[in-house]
Design an enzyme around this catalytic site. Structure first.
Site, PDB file in Angstrom:
ATOM      1  N   GLU A  26       0.818  -1.222   0.000  1.00 32.43           N
ATOM      2  CA  GLU A  26       0.000   0.000   0.000  1.00 32.43           C
ATOM      3  C   GLU A  26       0.849   1.269   0.000  1.00 32.43           C
ATOM      4  O   GLU A  26       2.040   1.235   0.285  1.00 32.43           O
ATOM      5  CB  GLU A  26      -0.956   0.003   1.189  1.00 32.43           C
ATOM      6  CG  GLU A  26      -0.259  -0.075   2.522  1.00 32.43           C
ATOM      7  CD  GLU A  26      -0.863   0.832   3.573  1.00 32.43           C
ATOM      8  OE1 GLU A  26      -1.235   1.973   3.239  1.00 32.43           O
ATOM      9  OE2 GLU A  26      -0.939   0.396   4.721  1.00 32.43           O
ATOM     10  N   LYS A  87      -4.830  11.118   1.085  1.00 43.07           N
ATOM     11  CA  LYS A  87      -5.024   9.754   1.567  1.00 43.07           C
ATOM     12  C   LYS A  87      -6.373   9.275   1.042  1.00 43.07           C
ATOM     13  O   LYS A  87      -7.402   9.864   1.354  1.00 43.07           O
ATOM     14  CB  LYS A  87      -4.989   9.797   3.095  1.00 43.07           C
ATOM     15  CG  LYS A  87      -5.359   8.513   3.811  1.00 43.07           C
ATOM     16  CD  LYS A  87      -5.198   8.702   5.332  1.00 43.07           C
ATOM     17  CE  LYS A  87      -5.862   7.605   6.128  1.00 43.07           C
ATOM     18  NZ  LYS A  87      -5.786   7.868   7.584  1.00 43.07           N
ATOM     19  N   VAL A 107      -5.267   0.672   3.386  1.00 40.90           N
ATOM     20  CA  VAL A 107      -5.480  -0.777   3.367  1.00 40.90           C
ATOM     21  C   VAL A 107      -6.767  -1.094   2.607  1.00 40.90           C
ATOM     22  O   VAL A 107      -6.804  -1.995   1.760  1.00 40.90           O
ATOM     23  CB  VAL A 107      -5.546  -1.333   4.808  1.00 40.90           C
ATOM     24  CG1 VAL A 107      -6.084  -2.761   4.823  1.00 40.90           C
ATOM     25  CG2 VAL A 107      -4.172  -1.280   5.465  1.00 40.90           C
ATOM     26  N   SER A 141     -12.357   2.678  10.981  1.00 43.95           N
ATOM     27  CA  SER A 141     -11.730   2.680   9.665  1.00 43.95           C
ATOM     28  C   SER A 141     -12.555   1.905   8.646  1.00 43.95           C
ATOM     29  O   SER A 141     -13.101   0.834   8.947  1.00 43.95           O
ATOM     30  CB  SER A 141     -10.344   2.051   9.764  1.00 43.95           C
ATOM     31  OG  SER A 141      -9.754   1.984   8.482  1.00 43.95           O
ATOM     32  N   ASP A 143     -11.242   0.275   6.537  1.00 41.57           N
ATOM     33  CA  ASP A 143     -10.502  -0.970   6.314  1.00 41.57           C
ATOM     34  C   ASP A 143     -11.374  -2.166   6.699  1.00 41.57           C
ATOM     35  O   ASP A 143     -11.371  -3.190   6.017  1.00 41.57           O
ATOM     36  CB  ASP A 143      -9.221  -1.020   7.175  1.00 41.57           C
ATOM     37  CG  ASP A 143      -8.163  -0.012   6.739  1.00 41.57           C
ATOM     38  OD1 ASP A 143      -8.375   0.679   5.732  1.00 41.57           O
ATOM     39  OD2 ASP A 143      -7.126   0.068   7.429  1.00 41.57           O
ATOM     40  N   LYS A 160      -3.467  -1.214  14.393  1.00 45.75           N
ATOM     41  CA  LYS A 160      -2.609  -0.237  15.060  1.00 45.75           C
ATOM     42  C   LYS A 160      -2.978  -0.134  16.541  1.00 45.75           C
ATOM     43  O   LYS A 160      -4.147  -0.114  16.909  1.00 45.75           O
ATOM     44  CB  LYS A 160      -2.682   1.104  14.339  1.00 45.75           C
ATOM     45  CG  LYS A 160      -1.762   1.084  13.102  1.00 45.75           C
ATOM     46  CD  LYS A 160      -1.661   2.405  12.416  1.00 45.75           C
ATOM     47  CE  LYS A 160      -2.813   2.640  11.494  1.00 45.75           C
ATOM     48  NZ  LYS A 160      -2.798   1.779  10.299  1.00 45.75           N
TER      49      LYS A 160
HETATM   50  N1  PSU Z   1       0.140   0.550   8.580  1.00 49.33           N
HETATM   51  C1  PSU Z   1       1.203   1.289   9.015  1.00 49.33           C
HETATM   52  N2  PSU Z   1       1.125   2.656   8.866  1.00 49.33           N
HETATM   53  C2  PSU Z   1       0.038   3.270   8.279  1.00 49.33           C
HETATM   54  C3  PSU Z   1      -1.079   2.483   7.823  1.00 49.33           C
HETATM   55  C4  PSU Z   1      -0.960   1.117   8.005  1.00 49.33           C
HETATM   56  O1  PSU Z   1       2.202   0.746   9.527  1.00 49.33           O
HETATM   57  O2  PSU Z   1       0.033   4.499   8.147  1.00 49.33           O
HETATM   58  C5  PSU Z   1      -2.295   3.166   7.188  1.00 49.33           C
HETATM   59  C6  PSU Z   1      -3.068   2.185   6.305  1.00 49.33           C
HETATM   60  O3  PSU Z   1      -3.125   2.746   5.016  1.00 49.33           O
HETATM   61  C7  PSU Z   1      -4.437   2.114   6.942  1.00 49.33           C
HETATM   62  C8  PSU Z   1      -4.581   3.492   7.498  1.00 49.33           C
HETATM   63  O4  PSU Z   1      -5.443   1.795   6.005  1.00 49.33           O
HETATM   64  O5  PSU Z   1      -3.287   3.673   8.099  1.00 49.33           O
HETATM   65  C9  PSU Z   1      -5.740   3.591   8.477  1.00 49.33           C
HETATM   66  O6  PSU Z   1      -6.229   4.903   8.460  1.00 49.33           O
HETATM   67  P1  PSU Z   1      -7.674   5.240   9.106  1.00 49.33           P
HETATM   68  O7  PSU Z   1      -7.506   4.894  10.551  1.00 49.33           O
HETATM   69  O8  PSU Z   1      -7.885   6.716   8.883  1.00 49.33           O
HETATM   70  O9  PSU Z   1      -8.673   4.407   8.373  1.00 49.33           O
HETATM   71 MN    MN Z   2     -11.313   7.194  10.645  1.00 47.86          MN
END
Ligand code: PSU
Ligand code: MN
Length: 300
Positions: A26, A87, A107, A141, A143, A160
């Site tokens: 990604e 993003k 993701v 997310s 995701d 995370k």
């Molecule tokens: N994994 C990492 N660092 C990141 C991400 C994943 O080690 O920055 C990214 C991925 O692209 C994931 C995004 O989809 O963080 C999640 O963002 P959000 O919480 O806004 O959906």
């Molecule tokens: Mn979010």
């Protein structure tokens, strides 16, 4: 249904047509998850790791409105160095395409685009999930929902650790996303080896992970998450992690950070507050995930 055209690097198209192992990577991690210039060197390094394991790397992103599976070197550089590369989650793909924007795929959008063209394995760092204040903010997310209807294997170090991991695992269950531990029955905790939660299923080799992906494909269209933990000696000190996370969440509230800016903000907060230690852990786990993803792709 007619689909938006997705451009493939010729090498990726040939590999898919001839059944060679392909691994999707990604680009949000590159554009928004890591400091510069390490982000660009990591992007190239991940491709080299996949190649060293006998796979063909396909970094996913959007270039001038065109979704691409298998960015060229110059395109990877454009996304890694760009100053305002947005993003893009799945819902952002269409407007970004319509205005010929560049973009980094999360993701969710990486899994979707890669799976659409037949890529079966994807490596990242940590999945997005349910944020700790989701009971008030509804911040979860995309995701998760996307993985619920996207047939692809996602190698990651769990979700995370800035998130509500328990709630995220519950949502993954609701969405029928399969979750495997790689050589562990503990769900990995991204910067930490163990999130504190168990998983029901464990695989001990790339071949076993590939068997699950093959079985899944015959059953239904959801992702298989393969949780590959950082080795305990490489993890962030759990006490440091606890303190920095508390301070980071307080800073999110105090500075009014919201929406898709939260994850990049917290990752950068960790970088600053740990003197770069969190970045070293993050780089290490992403490399390990790219390697394992290539081994699984080969075993398919
Ligand atoms: N994994 C990492 N660092 C990141 C991400 C994943 O080690 O920055 C990214 C991925 O692209 C994931 C995004 O989809 O963080 C999640 O963002 P959000 O919480 O806004 O959906
Ligand atoms: Mn979010």
């Amino acid at each position: 249904m007619a689909r938006a055209a997705i451009r493939l690097r010729p090498e990726v198209a040939e590999a898919l047509a001839s059944g060679q192992p392909v691994v999707a990577l990604e680009s949000t991690l590159i554009a928004h998850g890591l400091p510069r210039p390490e982000n660009l060197s990591l992007a190239h390094e991940l491709e080299a790791i996949v190649r060293a394991e006998g796979g063909v790397p396909a970094t996913v992103g959007m270039v001038r409105g065109e979704p691409v599976v298998g960015l060229g070197d110059a395109e990877i550089e454009r996304i890694a160095r760009g100053t305002d590369v947005p993003k893009l989650s799945v819902r952002d793909l269409a407007p970004a395409a319509a205005c010929a924007s560049d973009g980094a795929t999360t993701v969710a959008s990486t899994a979707l685009l890669a799976s659409r063209v037949g890529v079966r394995v994807f490596a990242t760092g940590g999945l997005g999930g349910v944020h700790r204040e989701a009971h008030e903010t509804y911040d979860e997310s995309a995701d998760l929902a996307t993985l619920g209807h996207t047939p692809i294997g996602v190698v990651c170090a769990g979700v995370k650790s800035i998130l509500d991991v328990g709630a995220t695992l519950e949502r993954l269950e609701t969405l029928s996303v399969t979750v495997l531990g790689y050589r562990t029955r503990r769900f990995p905790g991204f910067y930490l080896s163990d999130s504190g939660f168990a998983v029901d299923w464990c695989v001990d080799s790339p071949g076993e992970a590939a068997s699950v992906l093959n079985a899944q494909r015959r059953l239904h269209d959801a992702a298989v998450v393969i949780g590959n933990p950082v080795p305990p000696e490489a993890q962030l000190d759990p006490e440091l992690h606890r303190r920095v996370l508390e301070a980071g969440l307080a800073a999110v509230r105090a500075q009014g950070i919201a929406g898709k800016a939260i994850t990049p903000f917290l990752l950068d907060f960790f970088r600053a507050a740990t003197g770069g230690a969190s970045v070293r852990v993050n780089l290490g786990l992403v490399r390990a995930n790219a390697r394992l993803a290539a081994q699984i792709a080969r075993a398919l």
